[in-house]
Design a protein around this motif. Structure first.
Motif, PDB file in Angstrom:
ATOM      1  N   LEU A  56      37.494  50.709  26.212  1.00 38.17           N
ATOM      2  CA  LEU A  56      38.548  51.080  27.147  1.00 38.17           C
ATOM      3  C   LEU A  56      38.289  50.539  28.549  1.00 38.17           C
ATOM      4  CD1 LEU A  56      41.132  52.688  27.702  1.00 38.17           C
ATOM      5  CD2 LEU A  56      39.702  54.701  28.127  1.00 38.17           C
ATOM      6  N   THR A  57      37.031  50.566  28.995  1.00 33.44           N
ATOM      7  CA  THR A  57      36.730  50.250  30.393  1.00 33.44           C
ATOM      8  C   THR A  57      36.105  48.880  30.605  1.00 33.44           C
ATOM      9  OG1 THR A  57      34.591  51.373  30.184  1.00 33.44           O
ATOM     10  CG2 THR A  57      36.451  52.690  30.954  1.00 33.44           C
ATOM     11  N   LYS A  58      35.568  48.260  29.585  1.00 35.60           N
ATOM     12  CA  LYS A  58      34.868  46.979  29.755  1.00 35.60           C
ATOM     13  C   LYS A  58      35.878  45.837  29.744  1.00 35.60           C
ATOM     14  CE  LYS A  58      30.507  48.626  27.785  1.00 35.60           C
ATOM     15  NZ  LYS A  58      29.477  48.423  26.732  1.00 35.60           N
ATOM     16  N   HIS A  59      36.628  45.730  30.841  1.00 39.23           N
ATOM     17  CA  HIS A  59      37.721  44.771  30.911  1.00 39.23           C
ATOM     18  C   HIS A  59      37.218  43.332  30.951  1.00 39.23           C
ATOM     19  CE1 HIS A  59      41.723  43.319  31.644  1.00 39.23           C
ATOM     20  NE2 HIS A  59      41.394  42.794  32.807  1.00 39.23           N
ATOM     21  N   VAL A  60      36.184  43.072  31.719  1.00 38.92           N
ATOM     22  CA  VAL A  60      35.657  41.707  31.830  1.00 38.92           C
ATOM     23  C   VAL A  60      35.157  41.227  30.477  1.00 38.92           C
ATOM     24  CG1 VAL A  60      33.871  40.258  32.858  1.00 38.92           C
ATOM     25  CG2 VAL A  60      35.093  41.920  34.275  1.00 38.92           C
TER      26      VAL A  60
END
Length: 330
Positions: A238-242
């Motif tokens: 969910l949060t590890k966009h890179v």
């Protein structure tokens, strides 16, 4: 956008929405791309019949209801799926998120190039009335060429990622016909195709539930159609966009080794950092990076060094075409 929509998605998933009537289901076709020897094709099977068509006159309340139904979906698990492409059949089955995926390797008989029509149908007893779905898979030839990889939010659509309240409001209260295009984007991307770009890939951290809305927006704005790669919140972090976006772009680079790419994004989130990582990994295949400067973002020269920075595409609608022509003239 990803973090905010992730929270909204989780909220909607626990709301007591009524089941769709008549036990109907729908097949959605998402990304479809590859080479004559191998391809990737993916989609979903869901309860219901989809949402109403985009309408610029639709009111805010109706849009909110449609957004709820878009973000909170009832997936059909374990449904057999058959895909017909170029007279051949391929089989898959939906997972717990309703996702079906076909990743064909080393085809004995190569596929023709171009946007090939496909038909997808449900097989076996499902308990639902599910109509066949029709779409395309983009097959790129083995000859060298140039394609575009583009972000979506604040790159081609004005989403307001840096203003979270505005982002949520726009996401929930506007349909595809009411979303605002970044000035000049449609012309710039069409000119890229006219200059010889082989295709456009839209890679975004938005949830896959928004695939149909994004597809409709691109059609309405006359943007070049192409594969849309979005995030599966049931599988992707969910949060590890890179990490997510680098992985998606790396996948494309490896699957399509004869293509070079222009990377197009914005300064609102992490596109400059993501594209710099990709360019360092593939220095000979990234021919240019174009970044749209977003208000209230870090637009410093040091961050955007070596990239083409612009406020929108009206000042230079040939910005992508020039990069393509520069390479073709060498």
């Amino acid at each position: 956008m990803l973090k905010i929509l992730g929270v909204v998605f989780v909220m909607f998933s626990v709301l007591p929405f009524a089941a769709r009537a008549d036990h109907r289901g729908i097949i959605l076709i998402h990304a479809g791309y590859g080479t004559p020897g191998k391809f990737v094709l993916q989609g979903r099977v869901l309860e219901g019949e989809g949402i109403r068509a985009a309408d610029k006159d639709l009111g805010r309340f109706a849009n909110v209801v449609d957004s709820f139904n878009t973000l909170e979906t009832d997936e059909l698990k374990g449904v057999g799926v058959e895909v017909e492409i170029d007279g051949r059949s391929f089989a898959s089955r939906t997972d717990d998120d309703g996702v079906w995926r076909i990743e064909s390797q080393d085809l004995l008989s190569p596929l023709p190039t171009g946007a090939l029509p496909i038909t997808v149908r449900a097989t076996g007893e499902t308990g639902y009335v599910i109509a066949d779905a029709h779409g395309v898979v983009h097959i790129f030839g083995d000859e060298p060429g140039i394609a575009v990889i583009s972000d979506f939010d604040d790159t081609v659509a004005n989403s307001g990622v840096t203003d979270k309240k505005r982002l949520i409001a726009r996401t929930l209260t506007k349909n595809a016909a009411q979303m605002e295009v970044v000035a000049g984007a449609s012309v710039a991307f069409r000119h890229a195709m006219q200059a010889g770009a082989r295709g456009v890939f839209y890679v975004s951290g938005s949830p896959q539930n928004l695939h149909e809305r994004i597809t409709e927006f691109l059609r309405i704005q006359q943007m070049p159609p192409g594969p849309i790669l979005l995030k599966n919140f049931g599988e992707d972090p969910l949060t590890k966009h890179v990490e997510y976006k680098v992985e998606r772009i790396t996948h494309l680079m490896n699957l399509l080794p004869n293509l070079s790419f222009i990377l197009v994004g914005d300064s609102g989130e992490k596109d400059p950092e993501i594209y710099r990582i990709v360019a360092e990994r593939y220095p000979r295949r990234v021919i240019g990076i174009v970044i749209r400067r977003v208000n209230d973002a870090d637009n410093t020269d040091s961050r955007l060094f070596g990239m083409t920075a612009l406020d929108d595409y009206t000042g230079d609608p040939e910005v992508l075409a020039k990069l393509i022509n520069k390479v073709r003239m060498k």
